[in-house]
Enzyme design. Sequence first.
Site, PDB file in Angstrom:
ATOM      1  N   ARG A  44     -10.445   3.744  10.135  1.00 38.32           N
ATOM      2  CA  ARG A  44     -11.009   2.816   9.146  1.00 38.32           C
ATOM      3  C   ARG A  44     -10.639   1.387   9.562  1.00 38.32           C
ATOM      4  O   ARG A  44      -9.554   1.139  10.074  1.00 38.32           O
ATOM      5  CB  ARG A  44     -10.508   3.159   7.739  1.00 38.32           C
ATOM      6  CG  ARG A  44      -8.976   3.133   7.550  1.00 38.32           C
ATOM      7  CD  ARG A  44      -8.454   1.749   7.211  1.00 38.32           C
ATOM      8  NE  ARG A  44      -7.042   1.681   7.019  1.00 38.32           N
ATOM      9  CZ  ARG A  44      -6.173   1.224   7.917  1.00 38.32           C
ATOM     10  NH1 ARG A  44      -6.577   0.858   9.121  1.00 38.32           N
ATOM     11  NH2 ARG A  44      -4.892   1.124   7.618  1.00 38.32           N
TER      12      ARG A  44
ATOM     13  N   HIS B 158      -9.519   7.844   8.024  1.00 36.26           N
ATOM     14  CA  HIS B 158      -9.757   7.974   9.464  1.00 36.26           C
ATOM     15  C   HIS B 158     -10.397   9.347   9.697  1.00 36.26           C
ATOM     16  O   HIS B 158     -10.184  10.271   8.909  1.00 36.26           O
ATOM     17  CB  HIS B 158      -8.449   7.974  10.260  1.00 36.26           C
ATOM     18  CG  HIS B 158      -7.542   6.811  10.014  1.00 36.26           C
ATOM     19  ND1 HIS B 158      -7.869   5.508  10.302  1.00 36.26           N
ATOM     20  CD2 HIS B 158      -6.267   6.767   9.542  1.00 36.26           C
ATOM     21  CE1 HIS B 158      -6.832   4.720  10.015  1.00 36.26           C
ATOM     22  NE2 HIS B 158      -5.852   5.455   9.547  1.00 36.26           N
TER      23      HIS B 158
ATOM     24  N   GLY C 285      -1.288   9.342  21.311  1.00 32.31           N
ATOM     25  CA  GLY C 285      -0.813  10.603  21.903  1.00 32.31           C
ATOM     26  C   GLY C 285       0.701  10.626  22.052  1.00 32.31           C
ATOM     27  O   GLY C 285       1.381  11.539  21.539  1.00 32.31           O
TER      28      GLY C 285
ATOM     29  N   GLN D 237      -5.494   7.439   4.958  1.00 32.48           N
ATOM     30  CA  GLN D 237      -4.437   6.602   5.547  1.00 32.48           C
ATOM     31  C   GLN D 237      -3.450   6.067   4.513  1.00 32.48           C
ATOM     32  O   GLN D 237      -2.280   5.863   4.810  1.00 32.48           O
ATOM     33  CB  GLN D 237      -5.076   5.419   6.316  1.00 32.48           C
ATOM     34  CG  GLN D 237      -5.636   4.278   5.477  1.00 32.48           C
ATOM     35  CD  GLN D 237      -7.021   4.549   4.896  1.00 32.48           C
ATOM     36  OE1 GLN D 237      -7.607   5.593   5.166  1.00 32.48           O
ATOM     37  NE2 GLN D 237      -7.539   3.611   4.108  1.00 32.48           N
TER      38      GLN D 237
ATOM     39  N   THR E 241       0.827  -1.220   0.000  1.00 29.55           N
ATOM     40  CA  THR E 241       0.000   0.000   0.000  1.00 29.55           C
ATOM     41  C   THR E 241       0.859   1.266   0.000  1.00 29.55           C
ATOM     42  O   THR E 241       0.651   2.172  -0.813  1.00 29.55           O
ATOM     43  CB  THR E 241      -0.908  -0.002   1.249  1.00 29.55           C
ATOM     44  OG1 THR E 241      -1.647  -1.218   1.247  1.00 29.55           O
ATOM     45  CG2 THR E 241      -1.855   1.182   1.265  1.00 29.55           C
TER      46      THR E 241
ATOM     47  N   SER F  60       3.062   7.354  11.694  1.00 30.25           N
ATOM     48  CA  SER F  60       1.884   6.733  11.086  1.00 30.25           C
ATOM     49  C   SER F  60       0.990   7.779  10.424  1.00 30.25           C
ATOM     50  O   SER F  60       1.155   8.985  10.625  1.00 30.25           O
ATOM     51  CB  SER F  60       1.071   6.020  12.171  1.00 30.25           C
ATOM     52  OG  SER F  60       0.402   6.986  12.960  1.00 30.25           O
ATOM     53  N   CYS F  61       0.015   7.293   9.680  1.00 32.77           N
ATOM     54  CA  CYS F  61      -0.937   8.201   9.019  1.00 32.77           C
ATOM     55  C   CYS F  61      -1.678   9.056  10.042  1.00 32.77           C
ATOM     56  O   CYS F  61      -1.850  10.266   9.852  1.00 32.77           O
ATOM     57  CB  CYS F  61      -1.916   7.380   8.183  1.00 32.77           C
ATOM     58  SG  CYS F  61      -2.580   5.941   9.044  1.00 32.77           S
TER      59      CYS F  61
END
Length: 336
Positions: A166, A217, A192, A301, A11, A138-139
Amino acid sequence: MIKVGIVGYGTIGKRVADAVAMQKDMKLTGVTAHSYSFNTEVANEKGYKIFTVGDDGDLKLNGIKPAGDINNLLEEVDIIVDATPKKVGKENIEKYYKPKKVKAIIQGGEKHETTGTSFVAQCNYDEALNKDFVRIVSCNTTGLCRTLHALNKFDITSVHATLIRRGADPGDIRHGPINAVVPVLEMPSHHGPDVRSVLPKCQIFTTALSVPSTLMHVHTVIADVKKKVNVDDVIDALSSATRIRIVRNAEHLRSTAEIIEFARDLGRQRGDMPEICVWKEAIGAVSNGYNKLLYMQAVHQESDVVPENIDCIRAMTGFKDGQKSIEMTNKSFGIK
Ligand code: NAD
């Protein structure tokens, strides 16, 4: 020309490969294939050189002629973008990149400690300058960092955010849920602390859950700020930051489905929306003895981290002007 190899052509890897091929100052040396799939077939049709990881029998059986194996790829590149599944990136640093003295970028499935440097271009480009190993966050973390960094001009003291994630990527038949809402059973969630790997002073507390959708998301964010703010100030701050798009009710962009349809209609490759989309009508400001700002944002994402990988390649190979790099990358993606 910066010579770039991609290890892990899924991906994220396939998107980064195409993005590298679009840059005027980069050359895509090749991509790896771990096993044969339609991804390998597409890479082959695009004329990308394919290097094997492990057994090449599967590829040869399906008519693909590898250019060599991963060790051959490492000999030809200045830098690797590793987009393999969680934990494999860390293993690959020890197994391949350190012994061969090749710089490498790993992705958000890995821990911050693996590289000690986590990256979001508009927040901390300079931290990656000339580094050997850097992690793209991360996304979700990329999305939070972009908007919180832009809004920190109002002196954020603390942030509470809920991440509605998602359930799976569109092409993923293994994950879900398909008929449930699944809370992340840790309080606060790990997202966080991950934001603090890029914005160390950000006091952020998150909760998260997964829902049956493949399209983006959504984050709901409430930030306490020292300065008195109004909605127009927030819109101005977000609009003037890069890789953030204000989407509006008047455009009928009221959901993640419509945002993805919009990206397709814009002619974006694969229908990607690498910008973080903030709903104009879901921005709020309260000043009642305390100052709070509130907003909701959608995070694609599969694509928001892709421009970050491109800027990180430049930073790690010594290109000092972060602003210029962001502009070059944005131009190639059609991001205004
Ligand atoms: P993916 O499963 O879609 O792709 C991984 C690719 O790596 C596949 O092509 C697979 O064949 C290959 N691979 C597996 N083991 C390998 C090995 N040992 N050596 C070489 N190649 C191997 O994964 P993805 O979704 O692209 O995720 C990659 C990384 O990006 C992860 O760290 C993930 O957390 C992160 N990330 C994913 C998303 C997302 O939404 N998919 C978003 C941001 C970050």
